[in-house]
Design a protein around this motif. Structure first.
Motif, PDB file in Angstrom:
ATOM      1  N   TYR A 173       0.830  -1.208   0.000  1.00 58.16           N
ATOM      2  CA  TYR A 173       0.000   0.000   0.000  1.00 58.16           C
ATOM      3  C   TYR A 173       0.866   1.260   0.000  1.00 58.16           C
ATOM      4  N   SER A 174       1.926   1.249   0.782  1.00 54.74           N
ATOM      5  CA  SER A 174       2.819   2.415   0.829  1.00 54.74           C
ATOM      6  C   SER A 174       3.464   2.679  -0.518  1.00 54.74           C
ATOM      7  N   LYS A 175       3.926   1.624  -1.174  1.00 53.72           N
ATOM      8  CA  LYS A 175       4.537   1.792  -2.495  1.00 53.72           C
ATOM      9  C   LYS A 175       3.519   2.288  -3.513  1.00 53.72           C
ATOM     10  N   LEU A 176       2.297   1.798  -3.422  1.00 52.15           N
ATOM     11  CA  LEU A 176       1.237   2.256  -4.313  1.00 52.15           C
ATOM     12  C   LEU A 176       0.998   3.746  -4.119  1.00 52.15           C
ATOM     13  N   ARG A 177       0.848   4.162  -2.879  1.00 55.71           N
ATOM     14  CA  ARG A 177       0.592   5.574  -2.568  1.00 55.71           C
ATOM     15  C   ARG A 177       1.759   6.450  -3.036  1.00 55.71           C
ATOM     16  N   GLU A 178       2.973   6.028  -2.752  1.00 52.80           N
ATOM     17  CA  GLU A 178       4.158   6.795  -3.149  1.00 52.80           C
ATOM     18  C   GLU A 178       4.256   6.923  -4.668  1.00 52.80           C
ATOM     19  N   THR A 179       3.932   5.862  -5.382  1.00 55.06           N
ATOM     20  CA  THR A 179       3.993   5.884  -6.846  1.00 55.06           C
ATOM     21  C   THR A 179       2.977   6.874  -7.408  1.00 55.06           C
ATOM     22  N   ILE A 180       1.779   6.880  -6.854  1.00 56.07           N
ATOM     23  CA  ILE A 180       0.751   7.819  -7.314  1.00 56.07           C
ATOM     24  C   ILE A 180       1.164   9.248  -6.980  1.00 56.07           C
ATOM     25  N   GLU A 181       1.638   9.468  -5.755  1.00 59.90           N
ATOM     26  CA  GLU A 181       2.052  10.816  -5.342  1.00 59.90           C
ATOM     27  C   GLU A 181       3.210  11.348  -6.171  1.00 59.90           C
ATOM     28  N   ALA A 182       4.078  10.473  -6.642  1.00 60.03           N
ATOM     29  CA  ALA A 182       5.256  10.893  -7.405  1.00 60.03           C
ATOM     30  C   ALA A 182       4.911  11.313  -8.828  1.00 60.03           C
ATOM     31  N   ASN A 183       3.719  10.991  -9.283  1.00 64.62           N
ATOM     32  CA  ASN A 183       3.317  11.337 -10.646  1.00 64.62           C
ATOM     33  C   ASN A 183       2.604  12.690 -10.625  1.00 64.62           C
ATOM     34  N   PRO A 184       3.184  13.713 -11.247  1.00 63.67           N
ATOM     35  CA  PRO A 184       2.573  15.050 -11.202  1.00 63.67           C
ATOM     36  C   PRO A 184       1.233  15.145 -11.921  1.00 63.67           C
ATOM     37  N   ASN A 185       0.901  14.163 -12.744  1.00 69.23           N
ATOM     38  CA  ASN A 185      -0.377  14.171 -13.462  1.00 69.23           C
ATOM     39  C   ASN A 185      -1.516  13.573 -12.651  1.00 69.23           C
ATOM     40  N   LEU A 186      -1.186  12.943 -11.527  1.00 68.56           N
ATOM     41  CA  LEU A 186      -2.196  12.259 -10.733  1.00 68.56           C
ATOM     42  C   LEU A 186      -2.434  12.985  -9.414  1.00 68.56           C
ATOM     43  N   LYS A 187      -3.668  12.919  -8.952  1.00 67.41           N
ATOM     44  CA  LYS A 187      -4.028  13.520  -7.671  1.00 67.41           C
ATOM     45  C   LYS A 187      -4.822  12.509  -6.863  1.00 67.41           C
ATOM     46  N   ILE A 188      -4.376  12.274  -5.628  1.00 67.57           N
ATOM     47  CA  ILE A 188      -5.123  11.405  -4.729  1.00 67.57           C
ATOM     48  C   ILE A 188      -6.354  12.161  -4.254  1.00 67.57           C
ATOM     49  N   ILE A 189      -7.506  11.529  -4.412  1.00 68.23           N
ATOM     50  CA  ILE A 189      -8.777  12.134  -4.013  1.00 68.23           C
ATOM     51  C   ILE A 189      -9.105  11.761  -2.570  1.00 68.23           C
ATOM     52  N   THR A 190      -9.019  10.481  -2.275  1.00 62.31           N
ATOM     53  CA  THR A 190      -9.284  10.012  -0.916  1.00 62.31           C
ATOM     54  C   THR A 190      -8.763   8.589  -0.755  1.00 62.31           C
ATOM     55  N   GLU A 191      -8.704   8.157   0.484  1.00 62.42           N
ATOM     56  CA  GLU A 191      -8.304   6.800   0.816  1.00 62.42           C
ATOM     57  C   GLU A 191      -9.279   6.251   1.850  1.00 62.42           C
ATOM     58  N   LEU A 192      -9.559   4.971   1.743  1.00 64.19           N
ATOM     59  CA  LEU A 192     -10.457   4.323   2.692  1.00 64.19           C
ATOM     60  C   LEU A 192      -9.781   3.081   3.257  1.00 64.19           C
ATOM     61  N   ASP A 193      -9.881   2.924   4.554  1.00 64.30           N
ATOM     62  CA  ASP A 193      -9.370   1.732   5.227  1.00 64.30           C
ATOM     63  C   ASP A 193     -10.579   0.899   5.635  1.00 64.30           C
ATOM     64  N   HIS A 194     -10.928  -0.078   4.801  1.00 67.39           N
ATOM     65  CA  HIS A 194     -12.111  -0.893   5.060  1.00 67.39           C
ATOM     66  C   HIS A 194     -11.969  -1.705   6.349  1.00 67.39           C
ATOM     67  N   GLN A 195     -10.756  -2.163   6.640  1.00 68.38           N
ATOM     68  CA  GLN A 195     -10.530  -2.932   7.856  1.00 68.38           C
ATOM     69  C   GLN A 195     -10.808  -2.071   9.095  1.00 68.38           C
ATOM     70  N   ALA A 196     -10.305  -0.842   9.097  1.00 73.07           N
ATOM     71  CA  ALA A 196     -10.537   0.065  10.232  1.00 73.07           C
ATOM     72  C   ALA A 196     -12.020   0.408  10.357  1.00 73.07           C
ATOM     73  N   ASN A 197     -12.682   0.606   9.237  1.00 77.44           N
ATOM     74  CA  ASN A 197     -14.113   0.906   9.272  1.00 77.44           C
ATOM     75  C   ASN A 197     -14.898  -0.253   9.858  1.00 77.44           C
TER      76      ASN A 197
END
Length: 131
Positions: A18-42
């Motif tokens: 999950y961390s690598k996924l998030r970092e990869t998305i954040e590193a791309n200037p064309n992409l913007k994270i909208i939100t994240e959900l933790d289904h296990q925590a919910n």
């Protein structure tokens, strides 16, 4: 295999994937994270158990908008979502909607090049997280 869903097995544990996924998305200037959900925590908040399961929603309006211009119902599946989930055997999977299935689902007719670009981007992003 589920229709319209691409799933890859990760070589990493859940948190690393999950961390690598998030970092990869954040590193791309064309992409913007909208939100994240933790289904296990919910689930835990209402005293239910669920294997580790998180979803990240992100987008690139330059790619998504033309799809919605072609077929507005595509907005049901946008922004893009990638689910990282661990099964009972501890295997971590990464799943996302196949853009070519979205073409079929929403009867998108004029955006083949964009769908190919999105497919390639999702493949690269998920490979970065799973390898």
């Amino acid at each position: 295999m589920q229709k319209g869903i691409i799933t890859k097995v990760s070589n990493q544990n859940f948190e690393t994937t999950y961390s690598k996924l998030r970092e990869t998305i954040e590193a791309n200037p064309n992409l913007k994270i909208i939100t994240e959900l933790d289904h296990q925590a919910n689930a835990a908040n209402i005293n239910l158990t669920l294997n580790p399961s998180k979803i990240i929603l992100f987008g690139n309006p330059n790619m998504g908008t033309p799809l919605m211009q072609d077929a507005q119902t595509t907005g049901l599946d946008l922004p893009q979502k990638i689910l990282v989930h661990q099964n009972n055997q501890g295997i971590v999977n990464v799943s996302y909607n196949d853009p070519m299935y979205l073409k079929e689902r929403h009867d998108i007719s004029g955006a083949q090049e964009i769908l190919i670009k999105i497919s390639g981007a999702l493949d690269k992003i998920t490979n970065a997280a799973t390898l």
